[in-house]
Write an enzyme that holds these catalytic residues in place. Structure first.
Site: not given
Ligand SMILES: NC(=O)c1ccc[n+]([C@@H]2O[C@H](COP(=O)([O-])OP(=O)(O)OC[C@H]3O[C@@H](n4cnc5c(N)ncnc54)[C@H](O)[C@@H]3O)[C@@H](O)[C@H]2O)c1
Length: 284
Positions: A144, A157
């Site tokens: 990401s 995350y």
């Protein structure tokens, strides 16, 4: 890996979002598809959708944070179509909360177990045979922009995605050292229109209950609604799948699907070498 037709692609988290778009793109390229996901109902629907589109598909329910499950998935893939040529370690979840909150450690562990350990297990279990068969192979790990920039309130995350970037870079260098035919790419999108903002749907029941995510909390948190808006404003999954397809065919390591986000990576590198403390900025 320039020739994809007739080869086999394995995709985790393929019942939804980016994973399902990857399955469509590589199915359209003529690959056999082996798809896995923890959500059995959506996986059945996705399998029917892929099969109706004319692709050869085999599906297995799978929890990527379970090493034995990944081992069984690898056996299932080989039994279904023989050698594996493309592995997309894509399954992932978004959860977390503030670093200072000691009560959310179970959410941190859940996120890191899936997003980082799931990718580590996938690479370690599949890589050996993918190198050895010598027919050409490629691994795409989904990270990401959160693997390059550390937005607040996204601790687990961010950690998981930085880990996936580091793992992928390490693998690419090791494959070059070993002179294998295994290519490696790391996918680093910013926001994409998927179901990631409702990742809680897959939380274990006891963790859901402990955090009021079982419907017992009446209000959606401010952070949650911001994330939902950002995800809804993201790019379509088909654009991401096209970029991944091109990276596999052209053997490109970095897959950055959001050019508007890349100056922030340069800026962060400059802050590091100039000794500038982290400013409060997002990552879009
Ligand atoms: N959507 C975004 O804005 C965005 C941005 C950057 C990176 N990503 C990454 O893309 C990947 C795919 O997510 P998405 O956005 O398509 O979300 P999504 O929720 O639509 O799809 C994720 C899929 O992974 C599956 N999954 C969750 N836990 C699993 C487990 N333990 N084992 C197997 N499958 C599991 C889910 O059931 C779901 O089908 C994730 O790794 C995510 O972190 C998404």
């Amino acid at each position: 890996m320039q020739e994809l037709s007739g080869k086999t692609a394995v995709i985790t988290g393929a019942a939804s979002g980016i994973g399902l778009a990857l399955a469509h793109r590589f199915g359209a390229a003529g690959m056999n598809l082996v798809v896995g996901d923890i959500e059995s109902g959506p996986l059945d629907l996705a399998t029917t959708e892929l099969s109706d589109a004319g692709y050869d598909v085999a599906a297995m329910e799978l929890d990527v944070s379970d090493l034995d499950g990944i081992r069984a998935f690898e056996s299932f893939a080989r039994e279904s179509f023989g050698n594996v040529h493309l592995l997309c370690n894509n399954a992932g979840v978004g959860a977390g909360g503030p670093v200072a909150d000691m009560d959310n450690l179970d959410l941190w562990k859940w996120t890191i177990d899936i997003n980082l350990w799931g990718v580590i297990y996938g690479c370690k279990v599949f890589m050996g045979a993918m190198i050895e068969h010598g027919e050409g192979a490629h691994i795409v790990n989904t990270a990401s922009m959160a693997g390059h920039l550390s937005a607040p309130m996204m601790g687990p995350y961010n950690i998981s995605k930085y880990g996936v970037v580091a793992l992928s870079e390490t693998m690419a260098k090791e494959m070059a050292m070993m002179q294998t035919t295994l290519g490696v790419s790391v996918l680093c999108p910013a926001f994409v229109q998927t179901k990631i903002a409702t990742s809680d749907r897959n939380l274990p029941d006891e963790v859901k209950a402990a955090h009021g995510r079982d419907g017992s909390a009446s209000e959606t948190s401010g952070t949650q609604s911001v994330i939902e808006r950002l995800v809804a404003s993201g790019i379509p999954t088909a654009d991401v799948a096209e970029a991944v397809h091109d990276a596999v065919v052209n053997d490109e390591f970095w897959i950055l699907t959001h050019p508007e986000s890349t100056p922030a990576i340069t800026e962060r590198a400059r802050q590091i070498v100039d000794g500038i403390n982290p400013p409060l900025t997002g990552f879009v």
